[in-house]
Design a protein around this motif. Structure first.
Motif, PDB file in Angstrom:
ATOM      1  N   ASP A 121      51.450 -15.160  -1.266  1.00 44.29           N
ATOM      2  CA  ASP A 121      52.238 -14.836  -2.447  1.00 44.29           C
ATOM      3  C   ASP A 121      51.408 -15.026  -3.716  1.00 44.29           C
ATOM      4  OD1 ASP A 121      55.510 -16.014  -1.400  1.00 44.29           O
ATOM      5  OD2 ASP A 121      54.438 -14.175  -0.999  1.00 44.29           O
TER       6      ASP A 121
ATOM      7  N   THR B  32      50.503 -26.831  -8.007  1.00 46.75           N
ATOM      8  CA  THR B  32      50.571 -25.399  -7.799  1.00 46.75           C
ATOM      9  C   THR B  32      49.565 -24.729  -8.719  1.00 46.75           C
ATOM     10  OG1 THR B  32      52.337 -25.150  -9.439  1.00 46.75           O
ATOM     11  CG2 THR B  32      53.004 -25.460  -7.152  1.00 46.75           C
TER      12      THR B  32
ATOM     13  N   GLU C  79      47.505 -20.722  -9.823  1.00 48.98           N
ATOM     14  CA  GLU C  79      47.353 -19.271  -9.775  1.00 48.98           C
ATOM     15  C   GLU C  79      45.859 -18.960  -9.689  1.00 48.98           C
ATOM     16  OE1 GLU C  79      49.394 -16.751  -9.696  1.00 48.98           O
ATOM     17  OE2 GLU C  79      51.326 -17.739 -10.010  1.00 48.98           O
TER      18      GLU C  79
ATOM     19  N   GLY D  13      57.474  -8.046  -7.670  1.00 50.12           N
ATOM     20  CA  GLY D  13      57.886  -9.014  -6.660  1.00 50.12           C
ATOM     21  C   GLY D  13      58.291  -8.405  -5.336  1.00 50.12           C
TER      22      GLY D  13
ATOM     23  N   HIS E 291      54.350  -8.538  -0.655  1.00 53.10           N
ATOM     24  CA  HIS E 291      53.638  -9.815  -0.591  1.00 53.10           C
ATOM     25  C   HIS E 291      52.296  -9.723   0.127  1.00 53.10           C
ATOM     26  CE1 HIS E 291      58.081 -10.216  -0.069  1.00 53.10           C
ATOM     27  NE2 HIS E 291      57.937 -10.959  -1.149  1.00 53.10           N
TER      28      HIS E 291
ATOM     29  N   ARG F  38      57.114 -10.725  -9.866  1.00 55.10           N
ATOM     30  CA  ARG F  38      56.837 -11.805  -8.919  1.00 55.10           C
ATOM     31  C   ARG F  38      57.149 -13.138  -9.588  1.00 55.10           C
ATOM     32  NH1 ARG F  38      51.998 -14.811  -7.489  1.00 55.10           N
ATOM     33  NH2 ARG F  38      50.952 -13.789  -9.229  1.00 55.10           N
ATOM     34  N   ARG F  39      58.064 -13.882  -8.979  1.00 52.02           N
ATOM     35  CA  ARG F  39      58.462 -15.201  -9.454  1.00 52.02           C
ATOM     36  C   ARG F  39      59.039 -15.184 -10.861  1.00 52.02           C
ATOM     37  NH1 ARG F  39      53.519 -18.999  -7.200  1.00 52.02           N
ATOM     38  NH2 ARG F  39      53.996 -18.736  -4.994  1.00 52.02           N
ATOM     39  N   SER F  40      59.682 -14.110 -11.229  1.00 49.05           N
ATOM     40  CA  SER F  40      60.325 -14.045 -12.535  1.00 49.05           C
ATOM     41  C   SER F  40      61.388 -12.967 -12.505  1.00 49.05           C
ATOM     42  CB  SER F  40      59.302 -13.731 -13.633  1.00 49.05           C
ATOM     43  OG  SER F  40      58.988 -12.355 -13.657  1.00 49.05           O
TER      44      SER F  40
END
Length: 412
Positions: A12, A34, A36, A59, A62, A127-129
């Motif tokens: 991801d 975590t 990026e 998003g 993946h 992605r993730r938002s």
């Protein structure tokens, strides 16, 4: 998940297991952090160039940065581990049902749902938002869907400036010859929907029908406030023509539907079969060719009329009911030789698995879209006397971490 599976899930972050990357820490919790990636220093041999220009920010997908064989290997390993962590012993071989790696991991989706930004551009969530990523292409969707979405967006921008749709849903048949569109809005006034739909039909000849759906609040159910054209399309699958209405569930991978039906229903014959969570009857219709009688149970309003129509003139009959209420009922239409279940992501749950164990049909086919709830339900079914005969990983969602599973069980 184990450390290995955690590495797989780190895809991801657009990295692959075994890669060396230069990363930026985004959150440090002391015991873990975590991050990026900012640069891939040493790439894995499985890495490939993503086919989509939005991959990484969108998003939806993946795994586009890994080849298809690697994706399948990950999914097998994750499925096996999830079953075993759930207390279910997986068979030595997990069969894989997948499309041709050269073509069928792409353009497979027969349904997409897009949101609109403030300028009226369609796109997917990031992605993730919840940020919207406007798109002009989507390599995993049937080309007709994107072509129609862009045409609809262009028309909507100029057709009624005060009208602000929130989302659009598009569904086509496998051959891309018929299309249904639903436009969602919180304010349906003043659009002149018939004129819009007619103009869109002139641009997209495959359009069979369009509906305008009002979503005024979370407390109130959505409702169709305007409709143009047909309310359904014809979907050819597994040797039959299915009626599928606006909003009804149908398997999303247009290249693997036939093979999935065969994997679920093939080899089963007898006097009576039940298809629970039947939808529009994808499995039930196929079972009518090998069973003297088929009972299909469905409660979703979007599917029940089509289910009855798809079984008309066959050995099948439709029952409008939830699966739980049907199983709780005192009078049932005989003891089935086969039960097919295809529940939503939440799975069957304790009471349904207990009731199925009490019915004790000789064979049960379980179609699942969530390995965790599948493992929970299988543990209960095995405890009630079933034995797992086979497990098939159906790769209905290439380029994503989602997977479908078909488990064949028999009374031990």
């Amino acid at each position: 998940l184990s450390d290995w599976s955690s590495d797989v899930c780190s895809s991801d972050l657009l990295t692959l297991p075994g890669e060396e990357a230069r990363v930026r820490i985004t959150q440090d919790k002391g015991g873990y952090a975590t991050a990026e990636p900012e640069e891939i220093v040493v790439a894995a041999p499985e890495r490939i160039a993503p086919a989509c220009p939005y991959f990484g920010t969108c998003g939806g997908c993946h795994y586009q940065h890994a080849n298809h064989a690697t994706q399948l290997a990950w999914k097998q390993a994750i499925l096996r581990e999830t079953l075993e962590r759930g207390g279910v012993e997986a068979p030595a071989e997990i069969v894989v049902l997948a499309g041709k790696p050269q073509t069928q991991p792409w353009g497979y989706r027969n349904r997409i749902r897009l949101a609109f930004d403030a300028a009226g551009n369609p796109g997917y969530r990031g992605r993730r938002s919840h940020a919207l990523i406007p798109i002009s292409e989507c390599p995993i969707a049937a080309p007709l869907l994107i072509r129609a979405a862009l045409a609809a967006a262009e028309l909507l921008r100029g057709f009624a400036p005060d009208f602000r749709p929130t989302e659009i849903s598009l569904f086509c048949n496998a051959a891309e010859t018929e299309l249904l569109i639903s436009v969602f809005t919180a304010n349906a006034k003043g659009i002149g929907f018939d004129a819009f739909a007619k103009a869109l039909g002139e641009r997209i000849p495959q359009l069979k029908g369009t509906e305008l759906v009002a979503e005024t609040s979370k407390a109130e159910p959505s409702r169709t406030v305007a409709q143009w054209g047909a309310a359904s399309l014809t979907y050819r699958a597994a040797g039959f023509d299915y009626r599928v209405d606006h909003g009804a569930f149908f398997q999303v991978n247009r290249f693997l539907v036939d093979a999935l039906v065969e994997r679920v229903t093939g080899g089963h014959t007898g006097e009576l079969a039940w298809d629970l969570f039947a939808g529009v009857g994808l499995f039930a219709r196929s079972l009518t060719a090998s069973f003297a009688r088929v009972v299909a149970v469905e409660s979703a309003p979007a599917a029940t009329q089509a289910l009855a129509a798809n079984l008309k003139g066959t050995a099948g009959s439709a029952v409008r009911s939830t699966t739980l209420d049907f199983l709780r009922g005192g009078r049932k239409p005989g003891r089935p030789g086969l039960i097919v279940v295809d529940p939503p992501r939440t799975g069957l749950g304790l009471e349904i698995t207990s009731l199925l164990g009490g019915i004790a049909a000789p064979a049960l086919a379980y179609v699942s879209c969530d390995p965790a709830t599948l493992a929970r339900d299988l543990r209960a079914l095995v405890g009630s006397g079933y034995a797992i005969q086979s497990v098939t990983l159906a790769d209905l969602f290439p380029q994503t971490f989602h997977l479908e599973t078909v488990v064949q069980l028999r009374r031990s």
